[in-house]
Motif scaffolding. Sequence first.
Motif, PDB file in Angstrom:
ATOM      1  N   PHE A 194      10.367 -16.706   4.417  1.00 22.76           N
ATOM      2  CA  PHE A 194       9.072 -17.744   4.774  1.00 22.76           C
ATOM      3  C   PHE A 194       9.380 -18.457   5.890  1.00 22.76           C
ATOM      4  N   GLY A 195       8.246 -18.560   6.796  1.00 21.39           N
ATOM      5  CA  GLY A 195       8.334 -19.303   8.150  1.00 21.39           C
ATOM      6  C   GLY A 195       8.706 -18.707   9.407  1.00 21.39           C
ATOM      7  N   GLU A 196       8.845 -17.078   9.306  1.00 22.01           N
ATOM      8  CA  GLU A 196       9.310 -16.356  10.357  1.00 22.01           C
ATOM      9  C   GLU A 196       8.059 -16.204  11.274  1.00 22.01           C
ATOM     10  N   GLU A 197       7.861 -14.865  12.015  1.00 24.15           N
ATOM     11  CA  GLU A 197       6.728 -14.678  12.747  1.00 24.15           C
ATOM     12  C   GLU A 197       5.178 -14.653  11.931  1.00 24.15           C
ATOM     13  N   ASP A 198       5.461 -14.064  10.843  1.00 21.05           N
ATOM     14  CA  ASP A 198       4.355 -14.350   9.989  1.00 21.05           C
ATOM     15  C   ASP A 198       4.594 -15.435   8.809  1.00 21.05           C
ATOM     16  N   GLN A 199       3.996 -16.228   8.244  1.00 18.21           N
ATOM     17  CA  GLN A 199       4.296 -17.005   7.071  1.00 18.21           C
ATOM     18  C   GLN A 199       5.076 -16.384   6.265  1.00 18.21           C
ATOM     19  N   LEU A 200       4.913 -15.192   5.714  1.00 16.27           N
ATOM     20  CA  LEU A 200       5.625 -14.443   4.812  1.00 16.27           C
ATOM     21  C   LEU A 200       5.960 -13.125   5.035  1.00 16.27           C
ATOM     22  N   ARG A 201       7.217 -12.660   5.011  1.00 15.09           N
ATOM     23  CA  ARG A 201       7.568 -11.417   5.318  1.00 15.09           C
ATOM     24  C   ARG A 201       8.148 -10.761   4.050  1.00 15.09           C
ATOM     25  N   ILE A 202       7.376  -9.974   3.176  1.00 18.81           N
ATOM     26  CA  ILE A 202       7.866  -9.729   1.992  1.00 18.81           C
ATOM     27  C   ILE A 202       8.352  -8.255   1.783  1.00 18.81           C
ATOM     28  N   MET A 203       9.373  -7.989   1.337  1.00 17.59           N
ATOM     29  CA  MET A 203      10.226  -6.792   1.522  1.00 17.59           C
ATOM     30  C   MET A 203      10.879  -6.275   0.337  1.00 17.59           C
ATOM     31  N   CYS A 204      11.083  -5.011   0.107  1.00 22.28           N
ATOM     32  CA  CYS A 204      11.805  -4.518  -0.950  1.00 22.28           C
ATOM     33  C   CYS A 204      12.642  -3.455  -0.426  1.00 22.28           C
ATOM     34  N   MET A 205      13.900  -3.288  -0.870  1.00 25.00           N
ATOM     35  CA  MET A 205      14.965  -2.629  -0.330  1.00 25.00           C
ATOM     36  C   MET A 205      16.043  -2.029  -1.270  1.00 25.00           C
ATOM     37  N   LYS A 206      16.495  -1.015  -1.215  1.00 20.14           N
ATOM     38  CA  LYS A 206      17.600  -0.336  -2.014  1.00 20.14           C
ATOM     39  C   LYS A 206      18.125   0.806  -1.311  1.00 20.14           C
ATOM     40  N   LYS A 207      19.166   1.081  -2.223  1.00 21.11           N
ATOM     41  CA  LYS A 207      19.899   2.552  -1.922  1.00 21.11           C
ATOM     42  C   LYS A 207      19.356   3.671  -2.878  1.00 21.11           C
ATOM     43  N   GLY A 208      18.853   4.761  -2.724  1.00 23.22           N
ATOM     44  CA  GLY A 208      18.243   5.455  -3.612  1.00 23.22           C
ATOM     45  C   GLY A 208      17.926   6.980  -3.039  1.00 23.22           C
ATOM     46  N   THR A 209      17.181   7.637  -3.816  1.00 23.50           N
ATOM     47  CA  THR A 209      16.664   8.765  -3.136  1.00 23.50           C
ATOM     48  C   THR A 209      15.193   9.090  -3.449  1.00 23.50           C
ATOM     49  N   LYS A 210      14.496   8.052  -3.803  1.00 23.94           N
ATOM     50  CA  LYS A 210      13.164   7.972  -4.273  1.00 23.94           C
ATOM     51  C   LYS A 210      12.312   6.999  -3.496  1.00 23.94           C
ATOM     52  N   LEU A 211      11.783   7.628  -2.337  1.00 22.22           N
ATOM     53  CA  LEU A 211      11.062   6.309  -1.346  1.00 22.22           C
ATOM     54  C   LEU A 211      10.105   5.633  -2.180  1.00 22.22           C
ATOM     55  N   ASN A 212       9.198   6.338  -3.176  1.00 20.74           N
ATOM     56  CA  ASN A 212       8.253   5.426  -4.065  1.00 20.74           C
ATOM     57  C   ASN A 212       8.733   4.255  -4.731  1.00 20.74           C
ATOM     58  N   GLU A 213      10.111   4.183  -5.085  1.00 23.29           N
ATOM     59  CA  GLU A 213      10.377   3.228  -5.782  1.00 23.29           C
ATOM     60  C   GLU A 213      10.398   1.801  -4.909  1.00 23.29           C
ATOM     61  N   VAL A 214      10.776   1.864  -3.648  1.00 23.44           N
ATOM     62  CA  VAL A 214      10.732   0.615  -2.967  1.00 23.44           C
ATOM     63  C   VAL A 214       9.048   0.367  -2.731  1.00 23.44           C
ATOM     64  N   PHE A 215       8.408   1.250  -2.462  1.00 25.72           N
ATOM     65  CA  PHE A 215       6.865   1.297  -2.190  1.00 25.72           C
ATOM     66  C   PHE A 215       6.370   0.569  -3.549  1.00 25.72           C
ATOM     67  N   ASP A 216       6.506   1.177  -4.373  1.00 22.49           N
ATOM     68  CA  ASP A 216       5.800   0.607  -5.793  1.00 22.49           C
ATOM     69  C   ASP A 216       6.312  -0.662  -6.265  1.00 22.49           C
ATOM     70  N   ARG A 217       7.720  -0.971  -6.200  1.00 22.35           N
ATOM     71  CA  ARG A 217       7.963  -2.202  -6.337  1.00 22.35           C
ATOM     72  C   ARG A 217       7.293  -3.373  -5.583  1.00 22.35           C
ATOM     73  N   LEU A 218       7.155  -3.196  -4.249  1.00 17.08           N
ATOM     74  CA  LEU A 218       6.521  -3.917  -3.142  1.00 17.08           C
ATOM     75  C   LEU A 218       5.337  -4.579  -3.867  1.00 17.08           C
ATOM     76  N   ARG A 219       4.651  -3.285  -4.106  1.00 16.08           N
ATOM     77  CA  ARG A 219       3.081  -3.429  -4.375  1.00 16.08           C
ATOM     78  C   ARG A 219       3.042  -4.289  -5.770  1.00 16.08           C
ATOM     79  N   GLU A 220       3.910  -4.281  -6.717  1.00 12.51           N
ATOM     80  CA  GLU A 220       3.878  -4.815  -7.955  1.00 12.51           C
ATOM     81  C   GLU A 220       4.188  -6.470  -7.447  1.00 12.51           C
ATOM     82  N   GLY A 221       5.259  -6.777  -6.784  1.00 10.10           N
ATOM     83  CA  GLY A 221       5.529  -7.954  -6.148  1.00 10.10           C
ATOM     84  C   GLY A 221       4.551  -8.898  -5.547  1.00 10.10           C
ATOM     85  N   LEU A 222       3.557  -7.887  -4.551  1.00  9.67           N
ATOM     86  CA  LEU A 222       2.660  -8.726  -3.769  1.00  9.67           C
ATOM     87  C   LEU A 222       1.463  -9.337  -4.941  1.00  9.67           C
TER      88      LEU A 222
END
Length: 336
Positions: A194-222
């Motif tokens: 919070f408080g960077e170039e945008d008020q919020l930069r919301i991110m999901c990251m991990k080491k893994g093999t399935k790209l959809n896992e970070v995409f889906d978790r970010l969607r739920e967090g939002l």
Amino acid sequence: QQEILYLCTKTGVENPDSGLGAYAMQPGDYETFSKFFDPLIRDYHSADKNSKHVTDWDASDVGDNGVLDVTELGLDELSMRVRVGRNLTSFNLPGMMSKEERIDFEQTILKAFDVLIGMPEYGGKVYSLTPDFGEGEENPNLISKKKYQELVDAHIMFKDMAADPYLASAGIASDWPYGRGCYVSEDSQFIIWFGEEDQLRIMCMKKGTKLNEVFDRLREGLKVVESIDGIEFATSKKYGYVTSCPSNLGTGMRASVHIALPNLTSDGTDKKAKAVAKPLGLSVRGTGGEHTPIGKDGTVDISPSARLFIREKDIIANLYNGIKLLMEKEHEAAEE
């Protein structure tokens, strides 16, 4: 209005080498100053005058029923990350926020962090740089300079923005370190700046093999964050999610992986990799971000270039398909 338009362009006036040279100051600026912003936005994003942004996160028809497994491309575990920029309708954008407004914003977003911390799938902690909340009110989440540096070194927290001339001219770096900090989930895989170039930069990251896992978790967090009373993400009918910089409008999304391309980087630079990636709609940069070197083993950061007039589901699909095509070029380079 003239004064606000000047503030929007100030970074370009003071920094002639600036890529876009403009930042919005209020959520409604892209509409209010559309005669200025619209041609600039459409030129930057290579869009015609009738293009309109559509938001769509439903990636169930992408890949194998929504599963994007890089082992199918002959790859092992990758460092994967998806982030979005978001701003709230009830505040000025960071370039025009006062110190008091930055503190008020932090106290508003703490409600969302409290909800996340109370959920077993998130948990976690808030790390704040704000020295105090004003009028003698202490900040319970304040961290030491040493802890801040630890978080920066671990790529969890962002660096002091005052050193960036473009952000400083835009007013985005003002009042540092008030209203700055981050929330980190228990597993350190879901982070909100919070408080960077945008008020919020919301991110999901991990080491893994399935790209959809970070995409889906970010969607739920939002969904969790925006379900909180008093938190509404700013949007534009034409441009989707509102961001400070016109380059991030639309999805506000950057989806990336770190991938080793030893043959395309055999000269020690990413020049060849960039030349191959550009026609595929991919950006290549160093593993530490823009203007940073590539890894010793030829590891680079790959992400789709498009942000606006593209659906979220298509960004993650483009990343997967782009990796596939890029690996074909990497194997071809080995045979040269």
